[in-house]
Design a protein around this motif. Sequence first.
Motif, PDB file in Angstrom:
ATOM      1  N   ALA A   6       0.897  -1.210  -0.022  1.00 52.37           N
ATOM      2  CA  ALA A   6       0.084   0.073   0.037  1.00 52.37           C
ATOM      3  C   ALA A   6       0.770   1.103  -0.047  1.00 52.37           C
ATOM      4  O   ALA A   6       2.003   1.209   0.445  1.00 52.37           O
ATOM      5  N   ARG A   7       0.409   2.504  -0.410  1.00 50.48           N
ATOM      6  CA  ARG A   7       0.948   3.618  -0.345  1.00 50.48           C
ATOM      7  C   ARG A   7       1.474   3.991   1.101  1.00 50.48           C
ATOM      8  O   ARG A   7       0.887   3.693   2.068  1.00 50.48           O
ATOM      9  N   GLY A   8       2.693   4.347   1.098  1.00 47.99           N
ATOM     10  CA  GLY A   8       3.204   4.917   2.338  1.00 47.99           C
ATOM     11  C   GLY A   8       3.615   3.865   3.384  1.00 47.99           C
ATOM     12  O   GLY A   8       4.129   4.110   4.441  1.00 47.99           O
ATOM     13  N   GLU A   9       3.622   2.614   2.788  1.00 46.55           N
ATOM     14  CA  GLU A   9       4.027   1.480   3.769  1.00 46.55           C
ATOM     15  C   GLU A   9       5.686   1.485   3.610  1.00 46.55           C
ATOM     16  O   GLU A   9       6.190   1.363   2.450  1.00 46.55           O
ATOM     17  N   PHE A  10       6.080   0.996   4.600  1.00 45.29           N
ATOM     18  CA  PHE A  10       7.548   0.617   4.624  1.00 45.29           C
ATOM     19  C   PHE A  10       7.684  -0.712   5.090  1.00 45.29           C
ATOM     20  O   PHE A  10       7.619  -1.247   5.841  1.00 45.29           O
ATOM     21  N   ILE A  11       8.415  -1.233   3.950  1.00 45.77           N
ATOM     22  CA  ILE A  11       8.370  -2.973   3.868  1.00 45.77           C
ATOM     23  C   ILE A  11       9.825  -3.461   3.986  1.00 45.77           C
ATOM     24  O   ILE A  11      10.366  -2.936   2.914  1.00 45.77           O
ATOM     25  N   CYS A  12      10.011  -4.427   4.832  1.00 47.52           N
ATOM     26  CA  CYS A  12      11.353  -4.966   4.889  1.00 47.52           C
ATOM     27  C   CYS A  12      11.412  -6.524   4.375  1.00 47.52           C
ATOM     28  O   CYS A  12      10.629  -7.141   5.056  1.00 47.52           O
ATOM     29  N   LEU A  13      12.240  -6.852   3.563  1.00 55.98           N
ATOM     30  CA  LEU A  13      11.985  -8.203   3.089  1.00 55.98           C
ATOM     31  C   LEU A  13      13.498  -8.818   3.513  1.00 55.98           C
ATOM     32  O   LEU A  13      14.435  -8.324   3.472  1.00 55.98           O
ATOM     33  N   LEU A  14      13.041  -9.936   4.527  1.00 61.90           N
ATOM     34  CA  LEU A  14      14.307 -10.642   5.394  1.00 61.90           C
ATOM     35  C   LEU A  14      14.441 -12.036   4.504  1.00 61.90           C
ATOM     36  O   LEU A  14      13.275 -12.592   4.404  1.00 61.90           O
ATOM     37  N   GLY A  15      15.629 -12.564   4.797  1.00 61.44           N
ATOM     38  CA  GLY A  15      15.791 -13.883   4.445  1.00 61.44           C
ATOM     39  C   GLY A  15      17.420 -14.332   4.158  1.00 61.44           C
ATOM     40  O   GLY A  15      18.123 -13.122   3.723  1.00 61.44           O
ATOM     41  N   PRO A  16      17.731 -15.522   4.172  1.00 71.97           N
ATOM     42  CA  PRO A  16      19.059 -15.621   4.147  1.00 71.97           C
ATOM     43  C   PRO A  16      19.476 -15.453   2.541  1.00 71.97           C
ATOM     44  O   PRO A  16      18.542 -15.337   1.640  1.00 71.97           O
ATOM     45  N   ASN A  17      20.658 -15.562   2.259  1.00 75.01           N
ATOM     46  CA  ASN A  17      21.515 -15.565   0.989  1.00 75.01           C
ATOM     47  C   ASN A  17      20.809 -16.743   0.021  1.00 75.01           C
ATOM     48  O   ASN A  17      20.781 -17.815   0.560  1.00 75.01           O
ATOM     49  N   GLY A  18      20.443 -16.543  -1.095  1.00 74.63           N
ATOM     50  CA  GLY A  18      19.979 -17.657  -2.047  1.00 74.63           C
ATOM     51  C   GLY A  18      18.553 -18.047  -1.577  1.00 74.63           C
ATOM     52  O   GLY A  18      18.121 -18.929  -2.440  1.00 74.63           O
ATOM     53  N   ALA A  19      17.606 -17.097  -0.996  1.00 72.00           N
ATOM     54  CA  ALA A  19      16.253 -17.372  -0.724  1.00 72.00           C
ATOM     55  C   ALA A  19      15.506 -16.850  -1.981  1.00 72.00           C
ATOM     56  O   ALA A  19      14.518 -17.323  -1.986  1.00 72.00           O
ATOM     57  N   GLY A  20      16.089 -16.264  -2.697  1.00 66.94           N
ATOM     58  CA  GLY A  20      15.464 -15.567  -3.737  1.00 66.94           C
ATOM     59  C   GLY A  20      14.677 -14.037  -3.490  1.00 66.94           C
ATOM     60  O   GLY A  20      13.770 -13.793  -4.303  1.00 66.94           O
ATOM     61  N   LYS A  21      15.278 -13.409  -2.527  1.00 63.11           N
ATOM     62  CA  LYS A  21      14.829 -12.027  -2.334  1.00 63.11           C
ATOM     63  C   LYS A  21      15.132 -11.244  -3.791  1.00 63.11           C
ATOM     64  O   LYS A  21      14.126 -10.614  -4.043  1.00 63.11           O
ATOM     65  N   THR A  22      16.373 -11.276  -4.359  1.00 64.30           N
ATOM     66  CA  THR A  22      16.234 -10.409  -5.572  1.00 64.30           C
ATOM     67  C   THR A  22      15.396 -10.932  -6.647  1.00 64.30           C
ATOM     68  O   THR A  22      15.131  -9.916  -7.576  1.00 64.30           O
ATOM     69  N   THR A  23      15.222 -12.310  -6.919  1.00 60.70           N
ATOM     70  CA  THR A  23      14.546 -12.510  -8.004  1.00 60.70           C
ATOM     71  C   THR A  23      12.952 -12.062  -7.775  1.00 60.70           C
ATOM     72  O   THR A  23      12.234 -11.603  -8.442  1.00 60.70           O
ATOM     73  N   LEU A  24      12.471 -12.024  -6.317  1.00 57.70           N
ATOM     74  CA  LEU A  24      11.180 -11.487  -5.988  1.00 57.70           C
ATOM     75  C   LEU A  24      11.024 -10.210  -6.365  1.00 57.70           C
ATOM     76  O   LEU A  24      10.235  -9.585  -7.053  1.00 57.70           O
ATOM     77  N   ILE A  25      12.099  -9.335  -5.967  1.00 57.25           N
ATOM     78  CA  ILE A  25      12.086  -7.945  -6.291  1.00 57.25           C
ATOM     79  C   ILE A  25      12.117  -7.703  -7.572  1.00 57.25           C
ATOM     80  O   ILE A  25      11.427  -6.808  -7.974  1.00 57.25           O
ATOM     81  N   LYS A  26      12.973  -8.405  -8.554  1.00 60.15           N
ATOM     82  CA  LYS A  26      13.117  -8.008  -9.963  1.00 60.15           C
ATOM     83  C   LYS A  26      11.592  -8.528 -10.721  1.00 60.15           C
ATOM     84  O   LYS A  26      11.344  -7.927 -11.528  1.00 60.15           O
ATOM     85  N   THR A  27      11.117  -9.524 -10.124  1.00 56.75           N
ATOM     86  CA  THR A  27       9.729 -10.094 -10.722  1.00 56.75           C
ATOM     87  C   THR A  27       8.807  -8.875 -10.388  1.00 56.75           C
ATOM     88  O   THR A  27       8.058  -8.433 -11.281  1.00 56.75           O
ATOM     89  N   LEU A  28       8.709  -8.532  -9.290  1.00 58.19           N
ATOM     90  CA  LEU A  28       7.514  -7.542  -8.921  1.00 58.19           C
ATOM     91  C   LEU A  28       7.967  -6.079  -9.468  1.00 58.19           C
ATOM     92  O   LEU A  28       7.087  -5.477 -10.041  1.00 58.19           O
ATOM     93  N   ALA A  29       9.005  -5.919 -10.153  1.00 64.21           N
ATOM     94  CA  ALA A  29       9.482  -4.519 -10.810  1.00 64.21           C
ATOM     95  C   ALA A  29       9.234  -4.976 -12.531  1.00 64.21           C
ATOM     96  O   ALA A  29       9.503  -3.964 -13.216  1.00 64.21           O
ATOM     97  N   GLY A  30       8.955  -6.091 -12.789  1.00 63.89           N
ATOM     98  CA  GLY A  30       8.741  -6.374 -14.239  1.00 63.89           C
ATOM     99  C   GLY A  30      10.154  -6.455 -14.777  1.00 63.89           C
ATOM    100  O   GLY A  30      10.248  -6.646 -16.000  1.00 63.89           O
ATOM    101  N   LEU A  31      11.074  -6.857 -14.412  1.00 63.17           N
ATOM    102  CA  LEU A  31      12.450  -7.138 -14.864  1.00 63.17           C
ATOM    103  C   LEU A  31      12.416  -8.705 -15.329  1.00 63.17           C
ATOM    104  O   LEU A  31      13.293  -9.057 -16.267  1.00 63.17           O
ATOM    105  N   ILE A  32      11.766  -9.516 -14.594  1.00 61.27           N
ATOM    106  CA  ILE A  32      11.722 -10.853 -14.895  1.00 61.27           C
ATOM    107  C   ILE A  32      10.459 -11.225 -14.894  1.00 61.27           C
ATOM    108  O   ILE A  32       9.725 -10.791 -14.318  1.00 61.27           O
ATOM    109  N   LYS A  33      10.050 -12.026 -15.911  1.00 60.32           N
ATOM    110  CA  LYS A  33       8.776 -12.485 -16.079  1.00 60.32           C
ATOM    111  C   LYS A  33       8.299 -13.339 -15.065  1.00 60.32           C
ATOM    112  O   LYS A  33       9.171 -14.435 -14.809  1.00 60.32           O
ATOM    113  N   PRO A  34       7.024 -13.353 -14.536  1.00 61.85           N
ATOM    114  CA  PRO A  34       6.595 -14.577 -13.707  1.00 61.85           C
ATOM    115  C   PRO A  34       6.213 -15.706 -14.201  1.00 61.85           C
ATOM    116  O   PRO A  34       5.965 -15.761 -15.308  1.00 61.85           O
TER     117      PRO A  34
END
Lengths: 339, 347
Positions: free
Chosen positions: B40-68
């Motif tokens: 939601a607008r104005g929300e401050f969200i932190c994504l936590l997780g160990p290395n290799g969990a797929g944080k970057t993949t999730l971020i890039k998918t949400l931003a449209g850089l990787i196709k779901p």
Amino acid sequence: MVYATFLVSLTVILFVLNLIIGSVYIPIDQLIHSLSQTVNSQDPTALILLKSRLPQALTAILAGAGLAVSGLLLQTLFRNPLADPSILGISAGAGLGVAITLMLSGFLGNALHDLPGVIGNLTITLSSFLGAFVVLLIVLNLSFRIQNNAVLLIIGLMISYAAGACIDLLKFFSQKEDIYVYVMWGMGSFSNTSSGELSFMAPIVTIALGISLLLIKPLNILLLGTQYSTNLGLNLKSIRLIILLVTGLLTAVITAFCGPIAFIGLAVPHLVKGVVKTSNHAILIPSVIFGGASLALICNLIAKMPGFDGTLPINSVTSFIGAPVVIWVLLSKKNEKRF
Amino acid sequence: MKSVSNTSTIVLQTNELTIGYSGELGAEKYLHQNINLQIARGEFICLLGPNGAGKTTLIKTLAGLIKPICGTIKLNHLPIQSLSIQRIAKLISIVFTERLNLTDMTVYDLVALGRSPHTGFFGRLSALDHEKVAQAINDCGITHLKNRSLNQLSDGEQQKAFIAKALSQDTPIIILDEPTAFLDISSRIELMRLLKKLSIEKNKAILLSTHDLDLALRSADRLWLLAREQTLITGIPEDLILSNKFKNFFDKDGILFDNQTGAFSEHLTNLKTIRLIGNGLEFKWVQRALKRSGYQPTPDKGEFMEIEVSNETHGIYHVSHPNGSLTSLRTIEDLLSHLSVSADGIT
């Protein structure tokens, strides 16, 4: 603005110097008089000017500007300071085209040597352009399939090596006279373009330079790398295709008429960046156009200095003059933290 | 998952999203399935997780850089597939982990590039664009650096310059991939404070991945916990702690999450009991030093050594042994070495 005025006036001054200096000195007043003559004039000074010096100076301007802009575009696209017009194997393709033609003519009983000089020149130009164009098509085709710029760069280098190996093999089976012609071609020259050829080269180079000026915004975005570029709404595939097409065409045409001119494409962008200190292509591209033209004119001037017997090979002059200048610019205090 | 957020402020929503990437021969590697998220607008969200969990993949998918791989992502209630990258560029701005070695580019140049999705063919900046660039630079507190070349900046300053770039892009969502990764502790706190401020004052939805659990717990409105082979867990930090989800998520050998303090501690075995009495700041730090060195401080009397810290006798620690001998020490360092020597003497 100061740099812009400086670079433009430098180019103009060097252009005039290229017209008046040579084996025969032509004073300024005679220069203006001779330039108003027609090509069919009987005036020997006008003949030297219109048939030799003017096309030569214009060729140097076009080649210098074109190669320098190619270098800048490729350095930005690949985000690699070592990228230059030869990096995609296009110059090597041109060389291979020339080598194949020379060797074939050797088999056909020196057909090329028997041809009148102009047609012989034209044959070399055409084969060079064909060789370069074939490699350009290969690179463009690969660029559709390969996402990664670094991989594309390495493939370009591999094409260069492969073409180089073929050239060596051809040389091995060729006659001495043909190898001599090839070596002479490989040294580069601004003096082989007739005004007829110039009317072919000039529009292509001018159009390509014009297109590069339309790429200011995407080039600036590309500096941030592929990820940021996509996030800023840049269509990477199409912009890469346009850059490869523009630089490939420039390199192919210039190499066809002047031979493989080394160094200018690599050095001029670094020299210009060292002076203007900006990454904005709205300033870089025009500066590199005039910087490239100036460097080519300086080198041409040195190559035909009175006292040298005939004309020195352009490639030796460009590197001989350019290398120390680039080192000096990079080592200067102001540039310490650049890399 | 139920959400209390008002649907009109939702800027990003996923439905049964599967993320991953296509490997060789078109084979697809799934990282996570059934992801249902909303921002939601104005929300401050932190994504936590160990290395290799797929944080970057999730971020890039949400931003449209990787196709779901399957499922849907909606930006401003529109499916991401129906949006051009030019359109997405006006909705999501990203700050990547990747460090750039940009010579000759000033902070102002960089932030101005953030206006690219809004400028015309030649990228020329209008008066309004210049105003927004200056505003973004000001919001990040780097006005004094605006004419500096990027490669002359410290890591923290560079990171702020890239955040200013994201701000000038003028998107409702800003996503940052490990923005604190290269920073020292004070720059990290400063950066988190800045991002939090932007989410509140500019009403931006900010999503960032980080390994800074402590900072994330303190500042995030919502946490996303992502681990390999596990369903994504979301919730506000306090709920996740009270429901023990946070503890379970990070449960590993030797590392414990303390629900009381909200901090991680190393789990030591074979603790030696020691009596510690006193109060105040010094008491607290002596207690900490003892815990770190493998002691279990207790206020109760027993057949073990006793340490007395008092606020009146500043910087003096009295140690009494079960055999009756008394020693006074001036620093905690001396105290610890005295304890280890005496312990050796006893056994």
